[in-house]
Design a protein around this motif. Structure first.
Motif, PDB file in Angstrom:
ATOM      1  N   PRO A  45     -19.982  -6.664  11.773  1.00 37.07           N
ATOM      2  CA  PRO A  45     -19.275  -6.304  13.006  1.00 37.07           C
ATOM      3  C   PRO A  45     -18.210  -5.255  12.751  1.00 37.07           C
ATOM      4  N   LYS A  46     -18.008  -4.375  13.732  1.00 40.79           N
ATOM      5  CA  LYS A  46     -16.956  -3.367  13.628  1.00 40.79           C
ATOM      6  C   LYS A  46     -15.581  -4.010  13.671  1.00 40.79           C
ATOM      7  N   ARG A 101     -23.374  -6.742  24.386  1.00 40.10           N
ATOM      8  CA  ARG A 101     -23.908  -6.971  23.038  1.00 40.10           C
ATOM      9  C   ARG A 101     -25.424  -7.104  23.118  1.00 40.10           C
ATOM     10  N   VAL A 102     -26.141  -6.413  22.237  1.00 42.07           N
ATOM     11  CA  VAL A 102     -27.598  -6.508  22.174  1.00 42.07           C
ATOM     12  C   VAL A 102     -27.996  -6.697  20.714  1.00 42.07           C
ATOM     13  N   VAL A 103     -28.910  -7.628  20.445  1.00 41.10           N
ATOM     14  CA  VAL A 103     -29.332  -7.900  19.068  1.00 41.10           C
ATOM     15  C   VAL A 103     -30.824  -7.667  18.906  1.00 41.10           C
ATOM     16  N   PHE A 111     -27.625  -4.890  17.164  1.00 40.65           N
ATOM     17  CA  PHE A 111     -27.240  -5.576  15.932  1.00 40.65           C
ATOM     18  C   PHE A 111     -28.473  -6.200  15.277  1.00 40.65           C
ATOM     19  N   THR A 112     -28.606  -6.009  13.968  1.00 38.91           N
ATOM     20  CA  THR A 112     -29.580  -6.777  13.193  1.00 38.91           C
ATOM     21  C   THR A 112     -28.831  -7.891  12.466  1.00 38.91           C
ATOM     22  N   VAL A 147     -20.966 -13.968  16.658  1.00 38.18           N
ATOM     23  CA  VAL A 147     -20.453 -13.601  15.333  1.00 38.18           C
ATOM     24  C   VAL A 147     -20.327 -12.087  15.181  1.00 38.18           C
ATOM     25  N   TYR A 148     -21.075 -11.310  15.978  1.00 39.29           N
ATOM     26  CA  TYR A 148     -21.014  -9.852  15.891  1.00 39.29           C
ATOM     27  C   TYR A 148     -19.821  -9.276  16.650  1.00 39.29           C
ATOM     28  N   GLY A 149     -19.193 -10.105  17.490  1.00 39.75           N
ATOM     29  CA  GLY A 149     -18.098  -9.606  18.304  1.00 39.75           C
ATOM     30  C   GLY A 149     -18.590  -8.630  19.358  1.00 39.75           C
ATOM     31  N   SER A 150     -17.641  -7.962  20.028  1.00 38.67           N
ATOM     32  CA  SER A 150     -17.940  -6.918  21.015  1.00 38.67           C
ATOM     33  C   SER A 150     -16.835  -5.876  20.922  1.00 38.67           C
TER      34      SER A 150
END
Length: 356
Positions: free
Chosen positions: A137-138, A289-291, A131-132, A120-123
């Motif tokens: 997302p950008k 991607r890192v959360v 990401f928290t 859901v945050y994309g890349s």
């Protein structure tokens, strides 16, 4: 009376494992396993109902069994059997809409658990380092499974507003791996040679199949003391791995491809049926991607048994030896990273893009 739990996606490997696990909970009276396909694995003492969640009949299933807990696992990036992308999207999006509509009308529903994804945050190249759960997302995903998860979560938020009496838990899983993975990324990592984007070395996180089942069980029951299992949580093993580290540990050589040609490579791979190399997958393998998992540990009270590295090691053992010894692949990747690209070493110039 114990709880009556309905689990969607029971024909999938992960759904079957959770169905068998939740039956062992002493607080559970009955488990209703639902899927549009007959499972090829055992479901223990669960009652299997052959039903398509895209159809309104799912409301009748909830009513007939007086279900109070729904665990929605039928949100996936891959079709089960011979279905294609259209079937996957309909199940993910239309199926979720039908299921939530049925839950909204049900007077017995008390808890809803939804399997989502960090997709859901994309890349994107300007993403934050971590990401928290509240980070926007950008760039919103434009298609594929990532867009499905965005739509699914939107419908879940709408349901939560309409039924504030229902405890809702959304679990955003990092890439799920283990001995029996079922995901496009696992398919990609199983290729004999890994096509990569020239000049990029993305950071990746993984979560083990066993930890997925454990956290689903925590989310599906009443919260333990000093914890809260309602809300949205990132779920991932501790630590990160670079894609180059993954290739070395697998013993699989990489073939760096210029970014404009990656789409063509993905189309070729899809044509021969080897893997789902979607645009969103390409972005992940470019920017990574890192959360953050702070809320997972401190609020949900869940600590995975496997780190990202340990999860990947389990996956690597299940894949068998690669084409080349890992140390030889490591030397080759190291030499490629030292090659000048655009006026500077590729590893220094672009790997930070993959980390952002």
């Amino acid at each position: 009376m114990g709880k009556i739990v309905l689990v969607t996606g029971a024909a999938r490997q992960l759904g079957g494992r959770f169905v068998r696990r939740v039956q062992r909970d002493p607080g559970v009276d009955r488990v209703i396993a639902v899927d549009a396909v007959t499972p090829g694995h055992q479901l223990g003492d669960a009652e299997f109902v052959l039903a398509d969640i895209r159809q309104s009949a799912i409301a009748r299933v909830l009513a007939e069994h007086s279900v109070d807990t729904v665990v929605h696992l039928d949100v996936s990036a891959k079709a089960l059997g011979t279905g294609g992308r259209t079937t996957v999207k309909e199940t993910n999006v239309i199926g979720t809409m039908q299921l939530l509509g049925a839950c909204q009308k049900s007077p017995t529903i008390q808890r809803l658990v939804v399997k989502s994804s960090t997709n859901v945050y994309g890349s994107a190249p300007r993403d934050p380092a971590v990401f928290t759960e509240t980070t926007s997302p950008k760039s919103l995903p434009s298609g594929g499974f990532a867009k499905d998860t965005v739509e699914v979560e939107g419908y879940v938020r709408g349901f939560a507003r309409r039924r504030p009496d229902v405890a809702v838990c959304v679990l955003r899983f990092a890439n799920i791996l283990g001995p029996e993975p079922d995901s496009p990324l696992a398919d990609y990592l199983s290729l004999p040679v890994l096509p990569t984007v020239l000049g990029y070395d993305p950071r990746l996180q993984f979560v083990h199949e066993d930890d997925v089942v454990d956290v689903l069980e925590i989310a599906s029951r009443e919260p333990r003391r000093s914890t809260l299992n309602s809300g949205t949580f990132n779920i991932a093993g501790a630590g990160v791995l670079l894609l180059s580290q993954c290739s070395r540990r697998l013993g699989r050589p990489t073939v760096p491809v210029l970014l404009p040609a990656v789409t063509w490579v993905g189309s070729a791979l899809r044509t021969i049926g080897m893997t789902d190399f979607s645009p969103e997958q390409i972005r992940l393998l470019t920017h990574g991607r890192v959360v953050s998992t702070v809320q997972m540990r401190e609020t949900l009270g869940f600590r995975p048994k496997f780190t990202t590295a340990e999860t990947f090691a389990e996956f690597a053992r299940s894949r068998g030896p690669g084409l080349l010894p890992p140390e030889r692949v490591g030397r080759a990747v190291g030499r490629l990273a030292e090659l000048p690209l655009g006026g500077g070493p590729a590893g220094r110039t672009h790997s930070t893009h993959g980390a952002r």
